[in-house]
Each structure stands twice: as structure tokens, then as C-alpha cells.
Design an enzyme around this catalytic site. Structure first.
Site, PDB file in Angstrom:
ATOM      1  CG  HIS A  74      -2.105  -0.941   1.061  1.00 21.23           C
ATOM      2  ND1 HIS A  74      -1.950  -2.243   0.690  1.00 21.23           N
ATOM      3  CD2 HIS A  74      -3.439  -0.753   1.247  1.00 21.23           C
ATOM      4  CE1 HIS A  74      -3.136  -2.838   0.654  1.00 21.23           C
ATOM      5  NE2 HIS A  74      -4.062  -1.946   0.973  1.00 21.23           N
TER       6      HIS A  74
ATOM      7  CG  ASN B 217      -9.228   0.729   7.082  1.00 21.98           C
ATOM      8  OD1 ASN B 217      -9.625   1.706   6.454  1.00 21.98           O
ATOM      9  ND2 ASN B 217      -9.871  -0.428   7.092  1.00 21.98           N
TER      10      ASN B 217
ATOM     11  CD  GLU C  35     -11.333  -0.125  -1.226  1.00 25.48           C
ATOM     12  OE1 GLU C  35     -10.626   0.699  -1.837  1.00 25.48           O
ATOM     13  OE2 GLU C  35     -10.875  -0.924  -0.384  1.00 25.48           O
TER      14      GLU C  35
ATOM     15  CG  PHE D 151     -12.961   2.820   6.000  1.00 19.66           C
ATOM     16  CD1 PHE D 151     -13.406   3.162   4.740  1.00 19.66           C
ATOM     17  CD2 PHE D 151     -13.341   1.594   6.519  1.00 19.66           C
ATOM     18  CE1 PHE D 151     -14.216   2.314   4.009  1.00 19.66           C
ATOM     19  CE2 PHE D 151     -14.143   0.728   5.784  1.00 19.66           C
ATOM     20  CZ  PHE D 151     -14.584   1.092   4.526  1.00 19.66           C
TER      21      PHE D 151
ATOM     22  NE  ARG E 163     -22.541  50.303   0.983  1.00 19.83           N
ATOM     23  CZ  ARG E 163     -23.417  49.985   0.014  1.00 19.83           C
ATOM     24  NH1 ARG E 163     -24.585  49.444   0.318  1.00 19.83           N
ATOM     25  NH2 ARG E 163     -23.125  50.207  -1.251  1.00 19.83           N
TER      26      ARG E 163
ATOM     27  CE1 TYR F 191     -23.182  47.130  -2.782  1.00 17.98           C
ATOM     28  CE2 TYR F 191     -23.055  45.080  -4.004  1.00 17.98           C
ATOM     29  CZ  TYR F 191     -23.762  46.197  -3.621  1.00 17.98           C
ATOM     30  OH  TYR F 191     -25.038  46.377  -4.065  1.00 17.98           O
TER      31      TYR F 191
END
Length: 506
Positions: free
Chosen positions: A81, A193, A411, A326, A280, A277
Site C-alpha cells: 500500500h 485504515n 470500493e 474509514f 460596506r 461593497y
């Protein structure tokens, strides 16, 4: 910071991440971890199929792993991973990640051993900082990729910073007097995780955004004075009939900053009816961003004290449950919202900068410098602000509305929350630069005015700027001035100097 004993606050996190405050584990946390771990061991002996403990991961969850290979499985998940790319995350972010992960695991729902908790604590307190590439997380299942790079150092792999030097994880552990951790069943998954990376980035950004909100009020108040604006718009009666809290806070700040301003008093009966603006409506504009930050803070407060791994072990009922804590959607939405809120501080600030440097709008020397033509003054500083605001408009497009399925479509909806958080951090840095330019222009405009003293708050801001950065008498390289002013913004120095004079700002 005492993990497992009480809620972690954003300020606690900042102290650990930036000030290197030591963390600790409560006895209660270690007892919880022990109880949950005993259940994991019992279930393994019983031959139960437990996701990530006795099975593969993601789309490979239907593959049973023999007990004799359980340890190898946990090491493999970290190695496989750790596929991140890009620049390393800042060290303060990685330290914040470790602190939040420690807070999560100390709640006792992950099933990791007390020894694993202690190993992570020692890594943090020894200031061994894993090198974690910033890109690679899709935000579900949590921040798997960057967390794997972090966890690798615990087992003596990967790379780390230690005492200012980059080295292998094994060398960093050795020099810090730590031993590599030998992972047991389920612990590799439990370490990676979760939503800790996106949450750490968002938490530090929220902390800095609070400082930025006060700074925006200070910069606006300075600009309003030198542009001969009115402070009528800060009257609390206006805010009371549209009772958004952020609007009332911004208005109260700017009223305090400009209180008893001789500059404002000097043009009380002039013919101008209303301000532009950007002056203000500043309480309404700043206030809306403040309101967003209030919501985002609540989300982050919840997330840094949540358990976001899977599966979750509940020792009191002797159950383990598979769920989706997760998934980074709550943080993703909040981080995108934060980016939008911060982009607005920069957007309105740049328009005030334009009014300051434009002689047709300000009544001041062109580009805030005498002998203009020979000198360009702050002309290109406004270009820089415009470029940063334009970049923010691109960065403010929400990442969380995108989803690319992963893990063989197991997933099939992901949050992209870490991208959201990284974008919010970039927008914050851009906004700090823009506000720094406005402060420089406001201070320069005060030097060019002869209409009396400013309010006590704006004068304190002016003095803070001038203590570090001199008046622009003739053209010089402005980049160092902008960087110096930006440092003062992000460190909170400007806010601190003003609050010393007028008291706490809201």
C-alpha cells in the site's frame, strides 16, 4: 496530550505537531487495548473469518490466510500500500497524523496490542518523522497509501527524518534507541485504515484559518480608514436584524479596531453616501466565511476523536463489526467548504488592494508611491494578489464531488478527502499572501495620509508592520517584504500585536 483519557482538541494537536509537546497514553487506553486484543486472539483460535485479520484486503477479502502467514500478511499490506508519489507532507502534518492515529487506536476498538500503541507513541515522542508522499489517497478506505508509508517506519522500513537528516526507517529507529515493531494479526490494517491524514491537514488548516479570519478584519479596517470609508456598517444594530454570528463578530472586531479613529472622524460630513461593497459589506462577507469555519471546526473536533478503522472490536459485547467509519466524506465536504471560505477572504482582500493602488478610487498617489512613473510602487503586488485569487478559484472546485472506484469496484465510492484537505491548505497559504499584500498597502497608505491618527487597533497593526518592514520610499524588490508580512500573518504576530492594544478579537 493524554491519549485515551480525554478528547483531543485542535489546540492540543497544534502543540504536539508544531511545538513538539510530548504525548502520553493513559492506563485506561492500555487496558482497553489489552481487552480487545484478547478477543482477536480468541477468534483466531476459533477459526473465525475476520476481515484483514484472517482474510485478504479489499477485493481479496474472500481469500482466507493461514494463521502461520498472518504476520507476513500485515507486513505485506504496508509494503504493497506504500505507493505514494509527490512531495513529502510537511513534518508538522505527519506529527499531527501520528497524534490523531494514537488517539484513535487508544480508544480500544482496533484490536491492536498495547505494545503497538506504545511503539507509535515512542515514534512520535522521539521525533522520528516518517517521510510520507502527499499524493496517493482517494479517501476511502481512509488514507491507506500515506498511512502505509508512515507505518512502514514502525517496522524498520521506509524512510524518515530524524534530527534534521533523511535516512532509512531502520536507521532512524536505531539512532532514536527504538526497536522495529513485529506486527501481529490485524495490526497492519489497523495502522493504516483511517482518515488521519486528511484530518490532520484539515485540523492544522482550521487552526490557521481562525488566525486568518482575525487578520482579514484587521486588514479590512486599515483599508477602510485610508480609503476614507465609514464605520457605520459595523453598527451592531445592523447585525442584530440579520443575526448571523460570524457577521456580528466581524463587525464587532472592525468597530473595535477603528474606534475613535481621527481619520474616519475627519470626513464624517463629506458628500459620499455609501462605501463600495468590499468595505460596506465586509462584515457579511467575512462573517459568512467565519460561519463556514464554525461548522468545519465541529466536524474536525469529532473526527480527531473518532475511531475510523475497520473492523471495529467491541469488547463489552464481544463483537466485531464491519462498517465504513474509514470513509472520508465528512472531512472531504468540510475541507472543500473550508477552501471556499478561505478563498473568499482572499477574493475580497484583492479588490480592496485594487482600490488602494488605483488613484481614481483611492485619492492617493498612484500605486501608493511618490514620484510614480519613475517608481511603480505596489503595481505588481496587486498583480500577484490577482494571480493568487485566480489560482484559488481553480483550487476551490470541490474534490469530494469526484469519485473513481477502486479495488475491483469493491470500493465503488471514495471521498477524495485528502485532496480536499491539501487544496484547502494551498488556498490558505495563498490567502495569507494576499492579506499580507493588503496589510503592506494599508500601511503604505497610512504613511501617505495626513488626516489624523488611525484607530487604536489599526495603528497597532501599522506599527507591527513597520517594526519589520520599512516604508516604500522608492522601488525595491517587494518579494522579501511580502514573504515577511506573510510570515507575520501565518504566525499570528499581527493579531497578537493588535490584541495587546485593544484586547481579544472575536
Amino acid at each position: 496530550m493524554l491519549a485515551g483519557e480525554k478528547n483531543l482538541t485542535i489546540e492540543d494537536l497544534v502543540q504536539v505537531a508544531r511545538k513538539h509537546k510530548k504525548a502520553a497514553l493513559s492506563a485506561k487506553a492500555l487496558e482497553k487495548a489489552k481487552a480487545a486484543r484478547k478477543l482477536i486472539q480468541d477468534w483466531i483460535k476459533q477459526g473465525k473469518a475476520i476481515y484483514g485479520v484472517t482474510t485478504g484486503f479489499g477485493a481479496l477479502c474472500d481469500r482466507t490466510i493461514p494463521s502461520e502467514e498472518a504476520k507476513l500478511l500485515q507486513e505485506n499490506i504496508l509494503k504493497s500500500h506504500a505507493a505514494g508519489v509527490g512531495e513529502p507532507l510537511p513534518e508538522e502534518v505527519v506529527r499531527a497524523v501520528m497524534a490523531i492515529r494514537l488517539q484513535d487506536l487508544s480508544q480500544g476498538y482496533s484490536g491492536v496490542r498495547p505494545e503497538t500503541l506504545t511503539a507509535l507513541l515512542d515514534l512520535l515522542n522521539s521525533d522520528v518523522v516518517p517521510i510520507v508522499p502527499e499524493k496517493g489517497s482517494v479517501g476511502a478506505s481512509g488514507d491507506l497509501c500515506p498511512m502505509a508509508h508512515l507505518a512502514l517506519v514502525l517496522i524498520g522500513h521506509g524512510q524518515a527524518w530524524f534530527r534534521g537528516r533523511k535516512m532509512s526507517g531502520a536507521q532512524a529507529l536505531a539512532e532514536a534507541g527504538l526497536r522495529p515493531l513485529c506486527l501481529e494479526a490485524g495490526e497492519g490494517l489497523a495502522l493504516i485504515n483511517g482518515t488521519q491524514v486528511m484530518t490532520a491537514i484539515a485540523a492544522l488548516a482550521v487552526h490557521d484559518a481562525r488566525i486568518l479570519a482575525k487578520t482579514a478584519d484587521i486588514a479590512c479596517a486599515m483599508s477602510l480608514e485610508v480609503l476614507m470609508g465609514s464605520n457605520t456598517e459595523f453598527d451592531q444594530r445592523i447585525q442584530a436584524v440579520r443575526p448571523h454570528l460570524g457577521q456580528a463578530e466581524a463587525a464587532a472586531n472592525m468597530a473595535l479596531l477603528t474606534d475613535k479613529s481621527e481619520i474616519i472622524s475627519s470626513h464624517k460630513d463629506c458628500g459620499r453616501i455609501q462605501d463600495a461593497y468590499t468595505l460596506r459589506c465586509s462584515p457579511q462577507i467575512h462573517g459568512a466565511s467565519r460561519g463556514a469555519m464554525e461548522h468545519i471546526t465541529k466536524v474536525v473536533d469529532i473526527e480527531i476523536n473518532s475511531s475510523t478503522t475497520n473492523p471495529l472490536v467491541f469488547p463489552e459485547t464481544e463483537d466485531f463489526l464491519l462498517g465504513g467509519n474509514f470513509h472520508g466524506q465528512p472531512v472531504a465536504l468540510a475541507a472543500d467548504y473550508l477552501g471556499i471560505a478561505l478563498a473568499e477572504f482572499a477574493s475580497v482582500s484583492e479588490r480592496r488592494i485594487e482600490r488602494l493602488v488605483n488613484p481614481q478610487l483611492s485619492g492617493l498617489p498612484a500605486f501608493l508611491v511618490e514620484d510614480s512613473g519613475l517608481n511603480s510602487g505596489f503595481m505588481i503586488a496587486q498583480y500577484t494578489a490577482a494571480a493568487l485569487v485566480s489560482e484559488n478559484k481553480t483550487l476551490a472546485h470541490p474534490a469530494c464531488v469526484d469519485s473513481i472506484p477502486t479495488s475491483a469496484n469493491k470500493e465503488d465510492h471514495v471521498s477524495m478527502g485528502t485532496i480536499s484537505a491539501r487544496k484547502a491548505r494551498s488556498i490558505l497559504q495563498n490567502a495569507a499572501h494576499v492579506l499580507a499584500i493588503e496589510l503592506l498597502c494599508g500601511a503604505q497608505a497610512l504613511d501617505l495620509l495626513t488626516n489624523g491618527r488611525p484607530g487604536p487597533g489599526t495603528e497597532a497593526a501599522y506599527q507591527a508592520v513597520r517594526a519589520r518592514i520599512s516604508r516604500l520610499e522608492r522601488d525595491r524588490i517587494l518579494a522579501p517584504d511580502i514573504e515577511q508580512a506573510t510570515e507575520m500573518v501565518l504566525s499570528g504576530e499581527i493579531v497578537a500585536k493588535v490584541e495587546e492594544k485593544v484586547g481579544p478579537l472575536k
